[in-house]
Design a protein around this motif. Sequence first.
Motif, short mmCIF file in Angstrom:
data_model
loop_
_atom_site.label_atom_id
_atom_site.label_comp_id
_atom_site.label_asym_id
_atom_site.label_seq_id
_atom_site.Cartn_x
_atom_site.Cartn_y
_atom_site.Cartn_z
N PRO A 232 5.86 6.00 -5.30
CA PRO A 232 4.85 5.81 -6.35
C PRO A 232 4.94 6.94 -7.38
O PRO A 232 5.28 8.07 -7.05
CB PRO A 232 3.53 5.87 -5.59
N LEU B 299 4.64 1.65 -8.09
CA LEU B 299 5.83 1.82 -7.27
C LEU B 299 7.11 1.63 -8.07
O LEU B 299 7.20 0.76 -8.94
CB LEU B 299 5.82 0.82 -6.11
N ALA C 246 6.84 -4.88 -4.36
CA ALA C 246 6.09 -3.75 -4.96
C ALA C 246 4.69 -4.19 -5.36
O ALA C 246 3.71 -3.49 -5.08
CB ALA C 246 6.85 -3.20 -6.16
N GLU D 57 1.19 -2.65 -3.94
CA GLU D 57 0.23 -2.06 -4.88
C GLU D 57 -1.13 -2.74 -4.78
O GLU D 57 -2.17 -2.09 -4.92
CB GLU D 57 0.76 -2.17 -6.31
#
Length: 85
Positions: A44, A50, A68, A72
């Motif tokens: 991150p 990310l 990703a 997230e």
Amino acid sequence: MHPIKVVLDKKVYEFQVGEYPHHDEQNCKLNVFKDGKLVANFTPDRHHILHLCKNHGKLKEPLIHAIADSIEQIFPHGFLKLNKI
């Protein structure tokens, strides 16, 4: 390890996400596994977005983005110790 499911093109993919315990700016923070094999690493940025470090499993870009996005969404306020969740 934290299980995640990603749906892409009507297909469901299952992964496990683990956090690298000794993260620093030189190492990737999150490891993504499929069937026990490391397929990708993410880290991150300071805004908790990310970024792909390495695509070990040679996953296609849309799947990488979906993984990703899924991670997230689980952690919208930053990344906690995944193995404690």
